[in-house]
Design a protein around this motif. Structure first.
Motif, PDB file in Angstrom:
ATOM      1  N   ASP A  94    -130.164  17.192  31.143  1.00 11.93           N
ATOM      2  CA  ASP A  94    -130.761  18.106  31.971  1.00 11.93           C
ATOM      3  C   ASP A  94    -130.941  17.464  33.385  1.00 11.93           C
ATOM      4  O   ASP A  94    -130.694  17.992  34.537  1.00 11.93           O
ATOM      5  CB  ASP A  94    -132.063  18.681  31.630  1.00 11.93           C
ATOM      6  CG  ASP A  94    -132.644  19.680  32.645  1.00 11.93           C
ATOM      7  OD1 ASP A  94    -132.006  20.769  32.824  1.00 11.93           O
ATOM      8  OD2 ASP A  94    -133.581  19.432  33.002  1.00 11.93           O
ATOM      9  N   GLN A  95    -131.184  16.155  33.293  1.00 11.17           N
ATOM     10  CA  GLN A  95    -131.570  15.429  34.604  1.00 11.17           C
ATOM     11  C   GLN A  95    -129.948  15.358  35.467  1.00 11.17           C
ATOM     12  O   GLN A  95    -130.078  15.589  36.641  1.00 11.17           O
ATOM     13  CB  GLN A  95    -132.011  13.941  34.326  1.00 11.17           C
ATOM     14  CG  GLN A  95    -132.188  13.367  35.574  1.00 11.17           C
ATOM     15  CD  GLN A  95    -132.624  11.936  35.279  1.00 11.17           C
ATOM     16  OE1 GLN A  95    -131.623  11.024  34.899  1.00 11.17           O
ATOM     17  NE2 GLN A  95    -133.796  11.510  35.185  1.00 11.17           N
ATOM     18  N   ILE A  96    -129.031  14.943  34.847  1.00  8.04           N
ATOM     19  CA  ILE A  96    -127.886  14.490  35.470  1.00  8.04           C
ATOM     20  C   ILE A  96    -127.033  15.737  35.649  1.00  8.04           C
ATOM     21  O   ILE A  96    -126.047  15.851  36.600  1.00  8.04           O
ATOM     22  CB  ILE A  96    -126.906  13.631  34.804  1.00  8.04           C
ATOM     23  CG1 ILE A  96    -126.457  14.159  33.096  1.00  8.04           C
ATOM     24  CG2 ILE A  96    -127.830  12.232  34.607  1.00  8.04           C
ATOM     25  CD1 ILE A  96    -125.553  13.408  32.262  1.00  8.04           C
ATOM     26  N   THR A  97    -127.109  16.986  35.180  1.00  6.70           N
ATOM     27  CA  THR A  97    -126.359  18.173  35.293  1.00  6.70           C
ATOM     28  C   THR A  97    -126.988  18.848  36.063  1.00  6.70           C
ATOM     29  O   THR A  97    -126.385  20.223  36.634  1.00  6.70           O
ATOM     30  CB  THR A  97    -126.025  18.791  33.857  1.00  6.70           C
ATOM     31  OG1 THR A  97    -127.319  19.389  33.241  1.00  6.70           O
ATOM     32  CG2 THR A  97    -125.311  18.309  33.023  1.00  6.70           C
ATOM     33  N   THR A  98    -128.191  18.795  36.588  1.00  4.63           N
ATOM     34  CA  THR A  98    -128.854  19.379  37.775  1.00  4.63           C
ATOM     35  C   THR A  98    -128.750  18.874  39.092  1.00  4.63           C
ATOM     36  O   THR A  98    -129.205  17.802  39.384  1.00  4.63           O
ATOM     37  CB  THR A  98    -130.476  19.767  37.478  1.00  4.63           C
ATOM     38  OG1 THR A  98    -130.769  20.099  36.247  1.00  4.63           O
ATOM     39  CG2 THR A  98    -131.200  20.566  38.493  1.00  4.63           C
ATOM     40  N   GLN A  99    -128.106  19.636  39.767  1.00  8.14           N
ATOM     41  CA  GLN A  99    -127.423  18.850  41.189  1.00  8.14           C
ATOM     42  C   GLN A  99    -128.968  18.795  42.024  1.00  8.14           C
ATOM     43  O   GLN A  99    -129.752  19.745  42.339  1.00  8.14           O
ATOM     44  CB  GLN A  99    -126.585  19.644  41.936  1.00  8.14           C
ATOM     45  CG  GLN A  99    -125.288  19.877  41.238  1.00  8.14           C
ATOM     46  CD  GLN A  99    -123.953  20.171  42.085  1.00  8.14           C
ATOM     47  OE1 GLN A  99    -124.501  20.989  43.113  1.00  8.14           O
ATOM     48  NE2 GLN A  99    -122.799  20.199  41.639  1.00  8.14           N
ATOM     49  N   PRO A 100    -129.086  17.742  42.847  1.00 12.87           N
ATOM     50  CA  PRO A 100    -130.471  17.512  43.417  1.00 12.87           C
ATOM     51  C   PRO A 100    -130.154  18.451  44.890  1.00 12.87           C
ATOM     52  O   PRO A 100    -129.231  18.607  45.297  1.00 12.87           O
ATOM     53  CB  PRO A 100    -130.362  15.925  43.849  1.00 12.87           C
ATOM     54  CG  PRO A 100    -129.008  15.435  43.612  1.00 12.87           C
ATOM     55  CD  PRO A 100    -128.372  16.357  42.445  1.00 12.87           C
ATOM     56  N   SER A 101    -131.204  18.693  45.356  1.00 11.34           N
ATOM     57  CA  SER A 101    -131.392  19.751  46.559  1.00 11.34           C
ATOM     58  C   SER A 101    -130.619  18.897  47.645  1.00 11.34           C
ATOM     59  O   SER A 101    -129.929  19.757  48.545  1.00 11.34           O
ATOM     60  CB  SER A 101    -132.855  20.252  46.626  1.00 11.34           C
ATOM     61  OG  SER A 101    -133.438  18.791  46.899  1.00 11.34           O
ATOM     62  N   TRP A 102    -130.583  17.826  47.753  1.00 12.45           N
ATOM     63  CA  TRP A 102    -130.055  17.019  48.838  1.00 12.45           C
ATOM     64  C   TRP A 102    -128.495  16.782  48.800  1.00 12.45           C
ATOM     65  O   TRP A 102    -127.605  16.432  49.733  1.00 12.45           O
ATOM     66  CB  TRP A 102    -130.526  15.699  48.955  1.00 12.45           C
ATOM     67  CG  TRP A 102    -130.503  14.586  47.720  1.00 12.45           C
ATOM     68  CD1 TRP A 102    -131.742  14.519  46.850  1.00 12.45           C
ATOM     69  CD2 TRP A 102    -129.571  13.930  47.298  1.00 12.45           C
ATOM     70  NE1 TRP A 102    -131.468  13.650  45.937  1.00 12.45           N
ATOM     71  CE2 TRP A 102    -130.012  13.268  46.116  1.00 12.45           C
ATOM     72  CE3 TRP A 102    -128.305  13.862  47.601  1.00 12.45           C
ATOM     73  CZ2 TRP A 102    -129.478  12.503  45.263  1.00 12.45           C
ATOM     74  CZ3 TRP A 102    -127.656  12.921  46.822  1.00 12.45           C
ATOM     75  CH2 TRP A 102    -128.060  12.200  45.593  1.00 12.45           C
ATOM     76  N   LEU A 103    -128.133  17.267  47.644  1.00  9.58           N
ATOM     77  CA  LEU A 103    -126.609  16.987  47.531  1.00  9.58           C
ATOM     78  C   LEU A 103    -125.587  17.913  48.268  1.00  9.58           C
ATOM     79  O   LEU A 103    -125.671  19.126  48.539  1.00  9.58           O
ATOM     80  CB  LEU A 103    -125.989  17.203  45.954  1.00  9.58           C
ATOM     81  CG  LEU A 103    -124.713  16.786  45.690  1.00  9.58           C
ATOM     82  CD1 LEU A 103    -124.545  15.275  45.781  1.00  9.58           C
ATOM     83  CD2 LEU A 103    -124.240  17.268  44.343  1.00  9.58           C
ATOM     84  N   ASN A 104    -124.802  17.255  49.200  1.00  9.24           N
ATOM     85  CA  ASN A 104    -123.821  17.911  50.048  1.00  9.24           C
ATOM     86  C   ASN A 104    -122.554  17.738  49.678  1.00  9.24           C
ATOM     87  O   ASN A 104    -121.826  16.833  49.866  1.00  9.24           O
ATOM     88  CB  ASN A 104    -124.230  17.229  51.514  1.00  9.24           C
ATOM     89  CG  ASN A 104    -123.077  18.053  52.773  1.00  9.24           C
ATOM     90  OD1 ASN A 104    -121.945  18.300  52.482  1.00  9.24           O
ATOM     91  ND2 ASN A 104    -123.714  18.241  53.664  1.00  9.24           N
ATOM     92  N   PRO A 105    -121.851  18.857  49.261  1.00 11.26           N
ATOM     93  CA  PRO A 105    -120.473  18.566  48.381  1.00 11.26           C
ATOM     94  C   PRO A 105    -119.356  18.318  49.519  1.00 11.26           C
ATOM     95  O   PRO A 105    -118.528  17.378  49.218  1.00 11.26           O
ATOM     96  CB  PRO A 105    -120.104  20.345  48.027  1.00 11.26           C
ATOM     97  CG  PRO A 105    -121.487  20.812  47.954  1.00 11.26           C
ATOM     98  CD  PRO A 105    -122.347  20.424  48.972  1.00 11.26           C
ATOM     99  N   GLU A 106    -119.531  18.685  51.023  1.00 11.36           N
ATOM    100  CA  GLU A 106    -118.679  18.214  52.020  1.00 11.36           C
ATOM    101  C   GLU A 106    -118.470  16.942  52.186  1.00 11.36           C
ATOM    102  O   GLU A 106    -117.573  16.130  52.262  1.00 11.36           O
ATOM    103  CB  GLU A 106    -118.807  18.987  53.280  1.00 11.36           C
ATOM    104  CG  GLU A 106    -117.655  18.631  54.347  1.00 11.36           C
ATOM    105  CD  GLU A 106    -118.234  19.525  55.502  1.00 11.36           C
ATOM    106  OE1 GLU A 106    -117.513  19.167  56.537  1.00 11.36           O
ATOM    107  OE2 GLU A 106    -119.051  20.341  55.607  1.00 11.36           O
TER     108      GLU A 106
END
Length: 398
Positions: A94-106
């Motif tokens: 669950d931890q690793i499959t939940t993308q953190p809010s700060w993640l920027n795909p670009e």
């Protein structure tokens, strides 16, 4: 408690930062080095570990075995519902499959694209700067010694590290549950298994070395793939854009998060990264016999391994790597690790000159940039697959 491995100032790395190849990096800190009192705040991290991953090892691998554990992981990453799975495994998935809010795909893709467009030169930086440079720290190498890395040979660690890096920097690979995320979880649990096994053996000296595979050492390893890698690319004439630099740090922050290091530990900018790697290196104890043994094993790997297959090629690759070692690490570090001198130390500066000439053409347009990424990634994959095939390993496909 301050372990004896905390050695300030480090004799070897002091030279690197003040008079060696790290001097230009230090200039980006505006000449202001972190003070000892500031660095001492990081000592508790030498005793921090990835407790959730350790619980997975105890609850899953030690009880149910590798085969069932790997089956559960594959099913859970595929989104399947699996009954009777230990809670710790559910938590880590669950931890690793939940993308953190700060993640920027670009930004994530910009960082990965820089790694791909570095081509075979990037692989040279990884091997001869990031990996070999890390061997100069006697403390971070202790888990390698306890897990038998010396006996297993340099080829195994080199192969695993390179294959991991090449797989996760593929386009959109790092956010894929069955690709980058799974690769990171595999490495994270491998670290945890090594840590649990070392501690169970009862011979680890925590008062001297801190915890095995602790969070400060994990951060330092991560910084090797970001700030040290970036410095190595520049030393070979590659000129990353500001967006690529920002993306590189974002990419490795996310990888570090997947590997179980607290996200707050990671630097956001180049100057912060330099200060972070300085704080770690400047507290490293002098090189020891294990350092020299590990460095020698990596140096001799082209001569001892199956790739390349011809004797003259083996000797050429051996000398070329030594030339890169001397160019990246400097005379003092190479002599400390007893790496032989070679006239091939003059090859990387010449290579840098010609690579530098081609950099303006990379950034002429979006199309020229993408062509460069694809061309160099293709060359990168070929080099890695030739190496993997010679070792009987499964090759990589995009």
């Amino acid at each position: 408690m301050t372990p004896s491995r905390f050695y300030y100032p480090s004799p070897g790395f002091s030279i690197y930062w003040k008079n060696g190849n790290g001097k230009k990096l230090a200039e980006k800190m505006d000449g202001i080095f972190p003070e000892k009192t500031e660095i001492e705040r990081f000592i508790p991290r030498l005793f921090e570990t990835d407790e959730l991953a350790d619980r997975v090892i105890q609850d899953v691998y030690k009880v149910h075995g590798f085969k069932l554990a790997d089956q559960w992981i594959t099913q859970l990453l595929d989104g399947e519902k699996v009954n009777d799975v230990p809670e710790s495994l559910k938590q880590i998935i669950d931890q690793i499959t939940t993308q953190p809010s700060w993640l920027n795909p670009e930004l994530l893709e910009k960082g990965a694209a820089l790694c791909r467009r570095s081509g075979s030169l990037g692989l040279m930086v990884l091997r001869n700067y990031c990996l070999m440079g890390g061997y100069e720290s006697s403390a971070i190498n202790k888990p390698l010694v306890f897990t038998g890395a010396l006996k297993k040979g340099a080829a195994k660690r080199l192969t695993e590290t390179t294959e991991f890096w090449v797989r996760i920097v593929g386009q959109n690979a790092i956010t894929s549950p069955q690709n980058g995320i799974k690769e990171c979880l595999k490495i994270r649990l491998m670290h945890a298994y090594a840590r649990v096994s070392i501690l169970e053996e009862g011979k680890w000296q925590e008062e001297d070395w801190g915890a095995p595979l602790n969070q400060w050492d994990m951060l330092a390893t991560n910084l090797g793939f970001s700030i040290i890698f970036l410095d190595g690319l520049r030393k070979l004439g590659i000129k990353p854009t500001q967006g690529e630099v920002q993306g590189l740090f974002h990419f490795w922050k996310y990888v570090g998060f997947l590997l179980g290091t607290p996200e707050s530990y990671f630097p956001e900018t180049e100057s912060e990264a330099i200060r972070a790697i300085y704080a770690w290196t400047i507290t490293q104890a002098p090189a020891d016999a294990d350092t020299i043994s590990l460095a020698l094993a990596l140096t001799l790997e082209p001569l001892d391994g199956p790739f390349p297959d011809k004797i003259w090629q083996k000797k050429l690759v051996y000398k070329t790597h030594l030339g890169y070692n001397r160019y990246f690490l400097g005379k003092t570090s190479c002599e400390t690790m007893q790496l032989p001198a070679t006239s091939w130390r003059f090859f990387p500066p010449v290579q840098c000159f010609f690579v530098n000439l081609g950099q303006p053409f990379v950034h002429l347009s979006a199309k020229s940039y993408q062509r460069s990424v694809k061309r160099n990634r293709k060359a990168q994959i070929k080099v890695v697959n030739d190496y993997l095939a010679s070792h009987g390993r499964k090759t990589i496909t995009e």
